[in-house]
Design an enzyme around this catalytic site. Sequence first.
Site, PDB file in Angstrom:
ATOM      1  N   ASP A 294      16.698   3.657  43.040  1.00 14.63           N
ATOM      2  CA  ASP A 294      15.447   4.366  43.320  1.00 14.63           C
ATOM      3  C   ASP A 294      14.963   4.081  44.740  1.00 14.63           C
ATOM      4  O   ASP A 294      14.506   4.985  45.453  1.00 14.63           O
ATOM      5  CB  ASP A 294      14.377   3.958  42.303  1.00 14.63           C
ATOM      6  CG  ASP A 294      13.076   4.716  42.501  1.00 14.63           C
ATOM      7  OD1 ASP A 294      13.070   5.953  42.330  1.00 14.63           O
ATOM      8  OD2 ASP A 294      12.061   4.076  42.849  1.00 14.63           O
TER       9      ASP A 294
ATOM     10  N   LYS B 191      14.497   6.730  48.037  1.00 11.17           N
ATOM     11  CA  LYS B 191      13.308   6.798  48.896  1.00 11.17           C
ATOM     12  C   LYS B 191      13.674   6.578  50.352  1.00 11.17           C
ATOM     13  O   LYS B 191      13.167   7.269  51.251  1.00 11.17           O
ATOM     14  CB  LYS B 191      12.279   5.761  48.440  1.00 11.17           C
ATOM     15  CG  LYS B 191      11.686   6.040  47.068  1.00 11.17           C
ATOM     16  CD  LYS B 191      10.742   4.921  46.628  1.00 11.17           C
ATOM     17  CE  LYS B 191      10.162   5.198  45.250  1.00 11.17           C
ATOM     18  NZ  LYS B 191       9.272   4.113  44.783  1.00 11.17           N
TER      19      LYS B 191
END
Length: 805
Positions: free
Chosen positions: A668, A672
Amino acid sequence: MKVLKFGGSSLADYGCLQRVRELILTQGSDEALVVLSAPGGVTDKLVELCELARQGQAYEAQWQALTERLNALKSQVEAEFGEAAHWPDFAALADKLAGVKLLRQCPDAVQAYVISFGERVSVALMVAMLGKDKAHYLDATACIATNDAYLDAQALLDESRARFSAQLQAHRAQFYIMPGFTGSNSAGELTTLGRNGSDYSAAIAAACIQAEVCQIWTDVDGVYSADPRLIKKATKVNRLSYKEAMELSYFGAKVLHPKTILPCAKTGVPCEIKNTHAPELPGSVIAAQGDGDEPVKALSSLDKLAMLTVSGPGMKGKVGMAARVFSALAKDNVSIVLITQSSCEFSISFCVHEQDLPLALQALQSAFELEMQAQLIEPIEVRRSLAIVTLVGDNMKSHKGLAAKFFASLAQAQVNIVAIAQDSTESAISAVIQGELCQDAVKVCHENFFTHVPSIDVFLLGCGLVGTELVAQLQRQQSWLAERNIKLNLYGVANSKHCYLNVQGVPFERWQEALADAPEGFKLADLEAFVRRNHLINPVIVDCSSSQQLADQYRDFLAAGFHVVAANKKANTSDYDYYQTLKQVAQQKGRRFLYETNVGAGLPVLDNLQLLFGAGDELLSFSGILSGSLSYIFGELEDGLSLSEATAKAKQSGFTEPDPRDDLSGTDVARKLLIIARESGLALELSDIEVEPVVPENFAAGSSVDEFMARLHELDGAFADRIQSAASEGKVLRYVGSIADGRCRVGIEAVERTHALSDIRDGENALAILSQYYQPKPFVIRGYGAGAEVTAAGVFADILKTLTR
C-alpha cells in the site's frame, strides 16, 4: 380602454369561465375589449376532425365527444345566466365536414372556418354570462382586415383601425367580447391568423384602439428566465422591452409569438402577461423600455430544426447568390430561423423547421440545378435534429465576456456548437447545437446566468467504511452547501452486488435498506441512461471501493462524461500508459479526474504537489511516512511493545486492514509512493518500486489471519534487535517511502531524532518534499492520514472541486 385576452387554458371548463367572468367584472365601470380563445383543447379536436374528414375516415365518435362537451358547457351557462343567443351553427359545421369527407379535399377557406369554430363558442358563452346589458358580441371578421392567406393571415393595421372605430361607435357597450384567431380578407371571407392567433388578435385590437394596456391572461405568472416546465428554478421577469420579448418569442418562448409583439411595439401599447389562476400576482410587462441592469434577461430554446449549407466555388465573390438562396425559399413559403455565413463567402448556412426541410431542399435543388451540374455548387449539406439556444437582453452590449461565458457554459454541458449567430444590436446571441442536448445546455446556461446555484450529481460506488462515512457527511453538510449556493444530489449508491438509483435523490435515512432491495448490480450503461433521461449536467462517479474491476473502467467513465473521484488507488498504480490515458481523456472531455485521498487520506498532498510543479518547481527528493497503520505500529514499537503486541493492538484499534498482512507487506505504501513519483513526472511502474516488507514475504504463507497473528511473535526477537540497534545510535525506526535520483524505495529506516519524520506516530502521516523552491529545508505536510472520517472528508473535498475547471 383595456384589451383583455384569455387563452384556452383559462376557458377550459365552466369553473374557468366563471373565473374569467369575475376578472372581466373587476374592471368596474371601465370599458374593456375582451378577446377569447377556444376552450382548451377544442381547436386541436377541430383540426383532428378536419383531417379525418379529408382522409375519408369515420369521425363520428370524435364529433360526438366534442359536441357533447360544448353542449354541456352551454347547458351549465344557460341554467344560471340564460340563453346563449350567439351560439354558433353546429349544423353548418357538420355540413362543412361532410363536404370535406365527400370530396376528400379541404380547401383553405373551409379549414379556416372549421378550426376557428371554438372561439365563437367561447364568445357566445361569455356574452351570456356577462349579460346583454353589459356585453356586446364583436365580430372579428368585421374588425380585423387581413391579406388573402386563409390559414396564416397578416393583419392590415390601417384598414383594421378604421373598422374598429366604426364598429365601436355603432355598438356602445361596456364590454366588447370578440373571438380571437380570425379576421377577414378584402372579399369578406373569414381568415385565420396562424399560431397564437388569439394573442395576435388582441395585439391588433390594442394597437387599433390605442388601448391603455393589452393584457394576455394565461396559465403562468408571466415571462420567465427560461421555460419553467424544463427549468424548475426559472424566475419571473418583471419587465421586458419589445425587442427582448420578440427575440425570446422568436427563439422558442411559449408565452408569446413574435406577431403578437409587433402591433403593440408599433403603437407603443404596453403588453402585460397575467395568470388567470393567480390574478393578484403582478405579471410581466412588455414595453418600450425594459428595466434593471441585468445584462441577460432570459434564455430561450427552439428545437426540431434542420440546418442546410449551400457551398461551393460558385458562391465566392458572386453577387446575388445569397439573394437567390433566400428567394427560392421565400417562393415556397419556407421560414428561415437563423442565418450564418462564412467570412470567405464560400458557404452560407441557415436553419429551418424540420417539417419544412423537404420543401427547402427541393426549392434549393431546383434553383441551383445548373450550378450543381457544373460543380460550382456542392450538394446541399443537411444536418437534422438540431436546436437553438439563445441569450436575450438589451444590456448585453454593455457587459464584456458574456459570449465567452455562454460558450463556456455549453462546453460545461458537453455540447458542441454547430453554428453561432448574433444580432447587430448585441441584444441576443444564439448557438445551434444538437437537439438531444438542448435541455442540458439550457440547464447549465440558466444555472450560470441566473440561479448561480451549481449542481453536483453524485453516484457512489463502494459502501464500506469510507463510503458509509461519506454518505453521512453528505447528509450533515447539506445546510453548509445550501449556504454556499451549491446543490449536491446523491442520485445513486452501489456495492459489489446491488446498484440503487433514484431521480428524487437517495434517501439519506434509509439508503442502506434501499440498496439492499435493489435488484441489479452496477452497469455503466444504466448510469449513462439515467443521466441522459434526467438531464444531469455535472455527474460524478465516486469510487470508494478497492476494486480493480472498477478502476479498469475509469477511462470509460470519463469518456462517458462523468467526473471521477477516486479513493481507490488501483487506477493510478496500474500500468503507466493507463495512468496517462486517464489524464488525456479527462482533458479531452473537460472532466475532472481527482484522487487526493490516494495519498495521505484527507491531507492536501497531491494538490500541493500539482501546484508546485505547475509553478515550475522540480522535485529533488522526497521522504515520508505514508501509512497510518504502520505509523501507529512503529510508534508502539518505540514505546516498548513487541512487533506482535503492537500489531495486535493496531488491529484491535481499527488501524489495520482486517488482514494486517495487507499493511505489513508495504504494498500500500509502494502504491502511494508510485503516485507521488508519477505526479512528479517519473514514468515508473509499480514493479520499479523497491519494497522492504515489515515481515518477510513468505512468512506464514497460506495461513489464515488468526494463524498469522499467532505466529507473529516469532519475529519479535529480530525486531527487538533492530530497535535496540537504532536506539543505541540515537535513532528510531520508521516505515518510510523515499524518492531520490529517480529511484523509489519503501522500507524500514532508522532516522535521527532530529529528523522531520522521527516523531510521526499514532496514525499520523508526514511528507517532506525537497524541491528547487523548497531547500535546504523541505516543505512538510503532516496530519492524520488514515481513518474513514478523514478519508471521506478528502473525497468530499474532491467532489466539490468538480465545480471548477
